[in-house]
Design a protein around this motif. Sequence first.
Motif, PDB file in Angstrom:
ATOM      1  N   VAL A  48       0.837  -1.191   0.000  1.00 38.79           N
ATOM      2  CA  VAL A  48       0.000   0.000   0.000  1.00 38.79           C
ATOM      3  C   VAL A  48       0.876   1.246   0.000  1.00 38.79           C
ATOM      4  CG1 VAL A  48      -0.197  -0.003   2.525  1.00 38.79           C
ATOM      5  CG2 VAL A  48      -1.897   1.232   1.165  1.00 38.79           C
ATOM      6  N   LEU A  49       0.463   2.234  -0.773  1.00 40.99           N
ATOM      7  CA  LEU A  49       1.109   3.546  -0.748  1.00 40.99           C
ATOM      8  C   LEU A  49       0.256   4.489   0.081  1.00 40.99           C
ATOM      9  CD1 LEU A  49       3.257   5.598  -1.749  1.00 40.99           C
ATOM     10  CD2 LEU A  49       1.705   6.109  -3.645  1.00 40.99           C
ATOM     11  N   ILE A  50       0.818   4.984   1.170  1.00 39.19           N
ATOM     12  CA  ILE A  50       0.158   5.998   1.986  1.00 39.19           C
ATOM     13  C   ILE A  50       0.710   7.351   1.548  1.00 39.19           C
ATOM     14  CG2 ILE A  50      -0.206   6.901   4.309  1.00 39.19           C
ATOM     15  CD1 ILE A  50       0.065   4.041   5.357  1.00 39.19           C
ATOM     16  N   VAL A  51      -0.120   8.105   0.839  1.00 38.24           N
ATOM     17  CA  VAL A  51       0.281   9.446   0.415  1.00 38.24           C
ATOM     18  C   VAL A  51       0.028  10.398   1.571  1.00 38.24           C
ATOM     19  CG1 VAL A  51      -0.146  11.327  -1.215  1.00 38.24           C
ATOM     20  CG2 VAL A  51      -0.181   8.954  -2.011  1.00 38.24           C
ATOM     21  N   SER A  52       1.060  11.091   1.999  1.00 40.88           N
ATOM     22  CA  SER A  52       0.992  11.905   3.209  1.00 40.88           C
ATOM     23  C   SER A  52       0.089  13.116   3.047  1.00 40.88           C
ATOM     24  CB  SER A  52       2.394  12.360   3.614  1.00 40.88           C
ATOM     25  OG  SER A  52       3.034  13.027   2.540  1.00 40.88           O
ATOM     26  N   GLY A  53      -0.494  13.526   4.177  1.00 39.76           N
ATOM     27  CA  GLY A  53      -1.271  14.751   4.230  1.00 39.76           C
ATOM     28  C   GLY A  53      -0.397  15.917   4.649  1.00 39.76           C
ATOM     29  N   PRO A  54      -1.005  17.086   4.907  1.00 39.55           N
ATOM     30  CA  PRO A  54      -0.232  18.311   5.121  1.00 39.55           C
ATOM     31  C   PRO A  54       0.694  18.327   6.331  1.00 39.55           C
ATOM     32  CG  PRO A  54      -2.510  18.822   4.576  1.00 39.55           C
ATOM     33  CD  PRO A  54      -2.450  17.351   4.838  1.00 39.55           C
ATOM     34  N   ALA A  55       0.167  18.179   7.549  1.00 40.62           N
ATOM     35  CA  ALA A  55       1.040  18.420   8.713  1.00 40.62           C
ATOM     36  C   ALA A  55       0.549  17.733   9.973  1.00 40.62           C
ATOM     37  CB  ALA A  55       1.159  19.920   8.971  1.00 40.62           C
ATOM     38  N   ASP A  56       0.023  16.513   9.844  1.00 41.08           N
ATOM     39  CA  ASP A  56      -0.526  15.819  11.008  1.00 41.08           C
ATOM     40  C   ASP A  56      -0.231  14.332  10.858  1.00 41.08           C
ATOM     41  OD1 ASP A  56      -1.941  14.815  13.119  1.00 41.08           O
ATOM     42  OD2 ASP A  56      -3.879  15.647  12.525  1.00 41.08           O
ATOM     43  N   ALA A  57       0.455  13.756  11.826  1.00 39.90           N
ATOM     44  CA  ALA A  57       0.813  12.342  11.753  1.00 39.90           C
ATOM     45  C   ALA A  57      -0.342  11.415  12.117  1.00 39.90           C
ATOM     46  CB  ALA A  57       2.003  12.057  12.669  1.00 39.90           C
ATOM     47  N   ALA A  58      -1.372  11.921  12.796  1.00 44.80           N
ATOM     48  CA  ALA A  58      -2.436  11.042  13.281  1.00 44.80           C
ATOM     49  C   ALA A  58      -3.156  10.297  12.155  1.00 44.80           C
ATOM     50  CB  ALA A  58      -3.426  11.841  14.126  1.00 44.80           C
ATOM     51  N   PRO A  59      -3.553  10.965  11.054  1.00 44.41           N
ATOM     52  CA  PRO A  59      -4.200  10.212   9.968  1.00 44.41           C
ATOM     53  C   PRO A  59      -3.276   9.160   9.353  1.00 44.41           C
ATOM     54  CG  PRO A  59      -4.616  12.568   9.742  1.00 44.41           C
ATOM     55  CD  PRO A  59      -3.560  12.410  10.784  1.00 44.41           C
ATOM     56  N   HIS A  60      -1.985   9.461   9.265  1.00 44.08           N
ATOM     57  CA  HIS A  60      -1.044   8.474   8.743  1.00 44.08           C
ATOM     58  C   HIS A  60      -1.017   7.240   9.647  1.00 44.08           C
ATOM     59  CE1 HIS A  60       1.286  12.291   7.327  1.00 44.08           C
ATOM     60  NE2 HIS A  60       0.226  12.060   6.573  1.00 44.08           N
ATOM     61  N   ARG A  61      -1.064   7.478  10.966  1.00 41.26           N
ATOM     62  CA  ARG A  61      -1.051   6.358  11.915  1.00 41.26           C
ATOM     63  C   ARG A  61      -2.290   5.486  11.730  1.00 41.26           C
ATOM     64  NH1 ARG A  61      -0.868   9.254  16.231  1.00 41.26           N
ATOM     65  NH2 ARG A  61       1.374   9.596  15.932  1.00 41.26           N
ATOM     66  N   THR A  62      -3.426   6.125  11.494  1.00 45.80           N
ATOM     67  CA  THR A  62      -4.656   5.376  11.238  1.00 45.80           C
ATOM     68  C   THR A  62      -4.503   4.495  10.007  1.00 45.80           C
ATOM     69  OG1 THR A  62      -6.033   7.099  12.241  1.00 45.80           O
ATOM     70  CG2 THR A  62      -7.114   5.599  10.715  1.00 45.80           C
ATOM     71  N   ALA A  63      -3.891   5.046   8.959  1.00 45.20           N
ATOM     72  CA  ALA A  63      -3.698   4.286   7.729  1.00 45.20           C
ATOM     73  C   ALA A  63      -2.718   3.132   7.932  1.00 45.20           C
ATOM     74  CB  ALA A  63      -3.212   5.213   6.620  1.00 45.20           C
ATOM     75  N   ILE A  64      -1.661   3.362   8.703  1.00 46.70           N
ATOM     76  CA  ILE A  64      -0.699   2.297   8.995  1.00 46.70           C
ATOM     77  C   ILE A  64      -1.396   1.163   9.742  1.00 46.70           C
ATOM     78  CG2 ILE A  64       1.347   1.712  10.361  1.00 46.70           C
ATOM     79  CD1 ILE A  64       2.346   4.607   9.771  1.00 46.70           C
ATOM     80  N   GLU A  65      -2.192   1.496  10.741  1.00 45.85           N
ATOM     81  CA  GLU A  65      -2.901   0.477  11.517  1.00 45.85           C
ATOM     82  C   GLU A  65      -3.894  -0.287  10.647  1.00 45.85           C
ATOM     83  OE1 GLU A  65      -4.558   2.855  14.618  1.00 45.85           O
ATOM     84  OE2 GLU A  65      -2.682   2.959  15.770  1.00 45.85           O
ATOM     85  N   ALA A  66      -4.557   0.419   9.731  1.00 51.77           N
ATOM     86  CA  ALA A  66      -5.506  -0.246   8.836  1.00 51.77           C
ATOM     87  C   ALA A  66      -4.784  -1.176   7.869  1.00 51.77           C
ATOM     88  CB  ALA A  66      -6.318   0.794   8.063  1.00 51.77           C
ATOM     89  N   ALA A  67      -3.629  -0.747   7.385  1.00 52.10           N
ATOM     90  CA  ALA A  67      -2.844  -1.591   6.483  1.00 52.10           C
ATOM     91  C   ALA A  67      -2.373  -2.849   7.196  1.00 52.10           C
ATOM     92  CB  ALA A  67      -1.658  -0.805   5.939  1.00 52.10           C
ATOM     93  N   ALA A  68      -1.936  -2.695   8.444  1.00 55.70           N
ATOM     94  CA  ALA A  68      -1.493  -3.852   9.221  1.00 55.70           C
ATOM     95  C   ALA A  68      -2.647  -4.826   9.438  1.00 55.70           C
ATOM     96  CB  ALA A  68      -0.923  -3.383  10.558  1.00 55.70           C
TER      97      ALA A  68
END
Length: 282
Positions: free
Chosen positions: A69-89
Amino acid sequence: MIIVTGATGQLGRLVVEHLLTRVPAERIGVSVRETGKAEDLADRGVRVRQGDFDDPGSLAYAFEGVARVLIVSGPADAAPHRTAIEAAAAAGAKRIVYTSHMGANPASPFLPMPAHAETERDLSASGIPFTALRNGFYAATIVQVIGQGLRDGEIVAPADGPVSWTAHADLAEAAAVALAEEGGLDGITPPLTGPEALDLTDIAAIASELTGREITRVTVPDDEWITGVVSRGVPEGQARFLLGMYEASRQGEFAEVCPALGEVLGRKPTAFRDVLAATLTP
Protein backbone atom coordinates in the motif's frame (compact mmCIF):
# COMPACT_ATOMS: atom_id res chain seq x y z
CA MET A 1 -3.34 -6.06 -4.61
CA ILE A 2 -1.28 -2.89 -4.72
CA ILE A 3 -3.34 -0.12 -3.12
CA VAL A 4 -2.69 3.58 -3.74
CA THR A 5 -4.29 6.14 -1.42
CA GLY A 6 -5.00 9.68 -2.57
CA ALA A 7 -5.17 8.47 -6.16
CA THR A 8 -7.13 11.48 -7.36
CA GLY A 9 -4.42 13.89 -6.20
CA GLN A 10 -1.53 15.10 -8.30
CA LEU A 11 1.03 12.60 -7.00
CA GLY A 12 -1.27 9.63 -6.43
CA ARG A 13 -2.76 9.80 -9.92
CA LEU A 14 0.70 9.82 -11.49
CA VAL A 15 1.72 6.82 -9.36
CA VAL A 16 -1.27 4.86 -10.67
CA GLU A 17 -0.39 5.77 -14.26
CA HIS A 18 3.14 4.47 -13.76
CA LEU A 19 1.87 1.30 -12.07
CA LEU A 20 -0.41 0.59 -15.03
CA THR A 21 2.71 0.27 -17.20
CA ARG A 22 4.22 -2.27 -14.77
CA VAL A 23 1.45 -4.53 -13.44
CA PRO A 24 -1.99 -5.64 -14.67
CA ALA A 25 -4.81 -3.24 -13.84
CA GLU A 26 -6.66 -5.93 -11.88
CA ARG A 27 -3.80 -5.96 -9.36
CA ILE A 28 -4.17 -2.23 -8.66
CA GLY A 29 -6.65 -0.71 -6.25
CA VAL A 30 -7.17 2.88 -5.21
CA SER A 31 -8.48 4.32 -1.97
CA VAL A 32 -10.09 7.70 -2.60
CA ARG A 33 -12.42 9.99 -0.72
CA GLU A 34 -14.66 10.57 -3.75
CA THR A 35 -14.98 7.55 -6.00
CA GLY A 36 -16.64 9.60 -8.73
CA LYS A 37 -13.33 11.30 -9.41
CA ALA A 38 -11.74 7.94 -10.23
CA GLU A 39 -14.35 6.59 -12.64
CA ASP A 40 -11.86 6.64 -15.51
CA LEU A 41 -9.55 4.37 -13.51
CA ALA A 42 -12.42 1.95 -12.87
CA ASP A 43 -13.10 1.94 -16.61
CA ARG A 44 -9.50 0.80 -17.13
CA GLY A 45 -9.87 -2.11 -14.73
CA VAL A 46 -8.53 -0.54 -11.52
CA ARG A 47 -10.43 -1.39 -8.32
CA VAL A 48 -11.88 1.84 -6.93
CA ARG A 49 -13.08 2.00 -3.33
CA GLN A 50 -13.94 4.81 -0.96
CA GLY A 51 -11.46 5.28 1.84
CA ASP A 52 -10.77 8.12 4.25
CA PHE A 53 -7.92 8.36 6.77
CA ASP A 54 -10.43 9.85 9.21
CA ASP A 55 -12.66 6.75 8.96
CA PRO A 56 -10.84 3.51 9.87
CA GLY A 57 -13.84 1.43 8.84
CA SER A 58 -13.67 2.74 5.31
CA LEU A 59 -9.97 1.86 5.13
CA ALA A 60 -10.70 -1.75 6.13
CA TYR A 61 -12.86 -1.99 3.01
CA ALA A 62 -10.51 -0.01 0.76
CA PHE A 63 -7.46 -2.05 1.84
CA GLU A 64 -9.09 -5.50 1.51
CA GLY A 65 -6.69 -8.01 -0.06
CA VAL A 66 -3.72 -5.62 0.11
CA ALA A 67 -0.15 -6.80 -0.35
CA ARG A 68 1.46 -3.40 -0.72
CA VAL A 69 0.00 0.00 0.00
CA LEU A 70 1.11 3.55 -0.75
CA ILE A 71 0.16 6.00 1.99
CA VAL A 72 0.28 9.45 0.42
CA SER A 73 0.99 11.91 3.21
CA GLY A 74 -1.27 14.75 4.23
CA PRO A 75 -0.23 18.31 5.12
CA ALA A 76 1.04 18.42 8.71
CA ASP A 77 -0.53 15.82 11.01
CA ALA A 78 0.81 12.34 11.75
CA ALA A 79 -2.44 11.04 13.28
CA PRO A 80 -4.20 10.21 9.97
CA HIS A 81 -1.04 8.47 8.74
CA ARG A 82 -1.05 6.36 11.91
CA THR A 83 -4.66 5.38 11.24
CA ALA A 84 -3.70 4.29 7.73
CA ILE A 85 -0.70 2.30 9.00
CA GLU A 86 -2.90 0.48 11.52
CA ALA A 87 -5.51 -0.25 8.84
CA ALA A 88 -2.84 -1.59 6.48
CA ALA A 89 -1.49 -3.85 9.22
CA ALA A 90 -4.98 -5.15 10.03
CA ALA A 91 -5.58 -5.88 6.34
CA GLY A 92 -2.41 -7.97 6.14
CA ALA A 93 -0.14 -5.63 4.17
CA LYS A 94 3.29 -7.07 3.46
CA ARG A 95 4.85 -3.64 2.79
CA ILE A 96 3.84 -0.04 3.45
CA VAL A 97 5.26 2.67 1.22
CA TYR A 98 4.94 6.21 2.60
CA THR A 99 5.62 9.55 0.94
CA SER A 100 7.92 11.16 3.48
CA HIS A 101 10.18 14.16 2.87
CA MET A 102 13.89 14.81 2.63
CA GLY A 103 13.52 17.34 5.46
CA ALA A 104 11.78 15.01 7.93
CA ASN A 105 12.98 16.34 11.26
CA PRO A 106 11.22 16.63 14.64
CA ALA A 107 12.83 20.04 15.26
CA SER A 108 12.07 21.65 11.90
CA PRO A 109 10.23 24.98 11.88
CA PHE A 110 8.21 23.78 8.87
CA LEU A 111 5.28 21.87 10.39
CA PRO A 112 5.02 18.97 7.92
CA MET A 113 8.58 17.89 8.73
CA PRO A 114 7.97 16.89 12.38
CA ALA A 115 4.83 15.03 11.20
CA HIS A 116 6.89 13.10 8.65
CA ALA A 117 9.47 12.23 11.31
CA GLU A 118 6.73 10.99 13.64
CA THR A 119 5.20 8.84 10.89
CA GLU A 120 8.59 7.33 10.11
CA ARG A 121 8.83 6.33 13.79
CA ASP A 122 5.36 4.79 13.60
CA LEU A 123 6.37 2.80 10.53
CA SER A 124 9.49 1.52 12.28
CA ALA A 125 7.37 0.45 15.25
CA SER A 126 4.70 -1.26 13.12
CA GLY A 127 6.73 -4.43 12.53
CA ILE A 128 5.80 -4.36 8.83
CA PRO A 129 8.44 -3.94 6.14
CA PHE A 130 8.21 -0.35 4.93
CA THR A 131 9.65 2.18 2.54
CA ALA A 132 9.69 5.83 3.58
CA LEU A 133 10.33 7.77 0.40
CA ARG A 134 12.35 10.81 1.47
CA ASN A 135 10.97 12.90 -1.39
CA GLY A 136 12.60 16.12 -2.45
CA PHE A 137 10.54 19.29 -2.16
CA TYR A 138 7.89 19.41 -4.89
CA ALA A 139 8.93 21.87 -7.59
CA ALA A 140 5.26 22.62 -8.23
CA THR A 141 5.02 24.10 -4.72
CA ILE A 142 7.39 26.98 -5.37
CA VAL A 143 6.00 27.54 -8.87
CA GLN A 144 2.60 28.10 -7.27
CA VAL A 145 4.01 30.26 -4.47
CA ILE A 146 5.84 32.61 -6.84
CA GLY A 147 3.11 32.73 -9.47
CA GLN A 148 2.08 36.31 -8.72
CA GLY A 149 5.71 37.39 -8.63
CA LEU A 150 6.29 35.94 -12.09
CA ARG A 151 3.38 38.00 -13.37
CA ASP A 152 4.43 41.19 -11.54
CA GLY A 153 8.15 40.92 -12.28
CA GLU A 154 9.18 40.78 -8.60
CA ILE A 155 9.45 37.70 -6.41
CA VAL A 156 8.90 39.18 -2.95
CA ALA A 157 9.60 36.76 -0.11
CA PRO A 158 11.50 36.33 3.15
CA ALA A 159 15.15 35.29 3.11
CA ASP A 160 15.45 31.71 1.88
CA GLY A 161 18.03 29.03 1.22
CA PRO A 162 18.74 26.57 -1.58
CA VAL A 163 16.22 23.80 -2.18
CA SER A 164 16.60 20.75 -4.43
CA TRP A 165 13.23 21.20 -6.12
CA THR A 166 11.95 17.91 -7.53
CA ALA A 167 9.33 17.04 -10.16
CA HIS A 168 6.11 15.27 -9.16
CA ALA A 169 6.41 12.96 -12.16
CA ASP A 170 9.85 11.73 -11.11
CA LEU A 171 8.76 11.06 -7.54
CA ALA A 172 5.62 9.28 -8.73
CA GLU A 173 7.71 6.99 -10.89
CA ALA A 174 9.99 6.21 -7.94
CA ALA A 175 6.95 5.37 -5.80
CA ALA A 176 5.67 3.02 -8.51
CA VAL A 177 9.05 1.28 -8.56
CA ALA A 178 8.92 0.83 -4.77
CA LEU A 179 5.42 -0.66 -5.04
CA ALA A 180 5.92 -2.91 -8.04
CA GLU A 181 9.46 -4.24 -7.70
CA GLU A 182 10.80 -6.70 -5.15
CA GLY A 183 14.12 -6.19 -3.38
CA GLY A 184 14.37 -2.50 -4.16
CA LEU A 185 13.84 0.48 -1.91
CA ASP A 186 13.60 -0.51 1.74
CA GLY A 187 13.36 1.44 4.99
CA ILE A 188 14.07 5.16 5.01
CA THR A 189 15.51 6.09 1.64
CA PRO A 190 18.25 8.62 0.91
CA PRO A 191 16.88 11.98 -0.25
CA LEU A 192 15.13 11.58 -3.62
CA THR A 193 15.95 14.95 -5.13
CA GLY A 194 16.19 16.96 -8.29
CA PRO A 195 19.60 17.53 -9.89
CA GLU A 196 20.40 20.91 -8.31
CA ALA A 197 19.58 23.13 -5.34
CA LEU A 198 18.26 26.59 -6.15
CA ASP A 199 17.23 29.59 -4.08
CA LEU A 200 14.76 32.26 -5.17
CA THR A 201 17.51 34.41 -6.69
CA ASP A 202 18.42 31.47 -8.92
CA ILE A 203 14.76 30.91 -9.78
CA ALA A 204 14.26 34.58 -10.66
CA ALA A 205 17.21 34.36 -13.06
CA ILE A 206 15.80 31.21 -14.70
CA ALA A 207 12.36 32.80 -14.98
CA SER A 208 13.88 35.89 -16.58
CA GLU A 209 15.60 33.76 -19.21
CA LEU A 210 12.46 31.75 -19.94
CA THR A 211 10.10 34.70 -20.18
CA GLY A 212 12.40 37.27 -21.76
CA ARG A 213 11.36 39.72 -19.02
CA GLU A 214 13.39 40.89 -16.05
CA ILE A 215 12.15 39.20 -12.89
CA THR A 216 13.89 40.32 -9.74
CA ARG A 217 14.18 38.81 -6.29
CA VAL A 218 13.15 41.13 -3.44
CA THR A 219 13.93 40.00 0.13
CA VAL A 220 11.80 41.40 2.95
CA PRO A 221 11.86 40.81 6.74
CA ASP A 222 9.69 37.96 7.97
CA ASP A 223 7.20 40.15 9.84
CA GLU A 224 6.86 42.56 6.92
CA TRP A 225 6.18 39.65 4.58
CA ILE A 226 3.54 38.22 6.93
CA THR A 227 1.80 41.61 7.11
CA GLY A 228 1.86 41.95 3.35
CA VAL A 229 0.36 38.58 2.50
CA VAL A 230 -2.28 38.87 5.24
CA SER A 231 -3.30 42.26 3.82
CA ARG A 232 -3.92 40.49 0.50
CA GLY A 233 -6.38 38.09 2.11
CA VAL A 234 -4.20 35.16 3.14
CA PRO A 235 -5.16 33.88 6.62
CA GLU A 236 -2.38 34.59 9.13
CA GLY A 237 -2.12 30.93 10.12
CA GLN A 238 -1.51 29.94 6.53
CA ALA A 239 1.07 32.71 6.11
CA ARG A 240 2.99 31.59 9.19
CA PHE A 241 2.80 27.98 8.01
CA LEU A 242 4.46 29.02 4.75
CA LEU A 243 7.02 31.15 6.59
CA GLY A 244 8.18 27.92 8.21
CA MET A 245 9.23 26.68 4.78
CA TYR A 246 11.50 29.70 4.30
CA GLU A 247 12.90 29.34 7.82
CA ALA A 248 13.70 25.68 7.25
CA SER A 249 15.32 26.40 3.88
CA ARG A 250 17.53 29.03 5.54
CA GLN A 251 18.72 26.28 7.86
CA GLY A 252 19.69 24.14 4.88
CA GLU A 253 17.05 21.47 5.52
CA PHE A 254 16.22 21.06 1.82
CA ALA A 255 19.59 21.80 0.23
CA GLU A 256 21.04 18.32 -0.23
CA VAL A 257 21.35 17.01 -3.79
CA CYS A 258 21.52 13.23 -3.85
CA PRO A 259 21.97 10.79 -6.76
CA ALA A 260 19.46 8.27 -5.35
CA LEU A 261 16.45 9.37 -7.44
CA GLY A 262 18.43 9.19 -10.67
CA GLU A 263 19.60 5.71 -9.72
CA VAL A 264 16.01 4.55 -9.15
CA LEU A 265 14.80 6.08 -12.41
CA GLY A 266 17.81 5.07 -14.50
CA ARG A 267 18.06 8.62 -15.83
CA LYS A 268 18.79 12.14 -14.68
CA PRO A 269 15.89 13.67 -12.75
CA THR A 270 13.98 16.54 -14.32
CA ALA A 271 15.60 19.95 -13.90
CA PHE A 272 13.62 22.72 -12.21
CA ARG A 273 14.07 24.82 -15.35
CA ASP A 274 12.07 22.24 -17.32
CA VAL A 275 9.30 22.14 -14.68
CA LEU A 276 8.99 25.91 -14.75
CA ALA A 277 9.12 26.10 -18.55
CA ALA A 278 6.21 23.67 -18.77
CA THR A 279 4.04 25.94 -16.62
CA LEU A 280 4.76 29.22 -18.40
CA THR A 281 2.58 30.43 -21.23
CA PRO A 282 4.21 32.40 -24.06
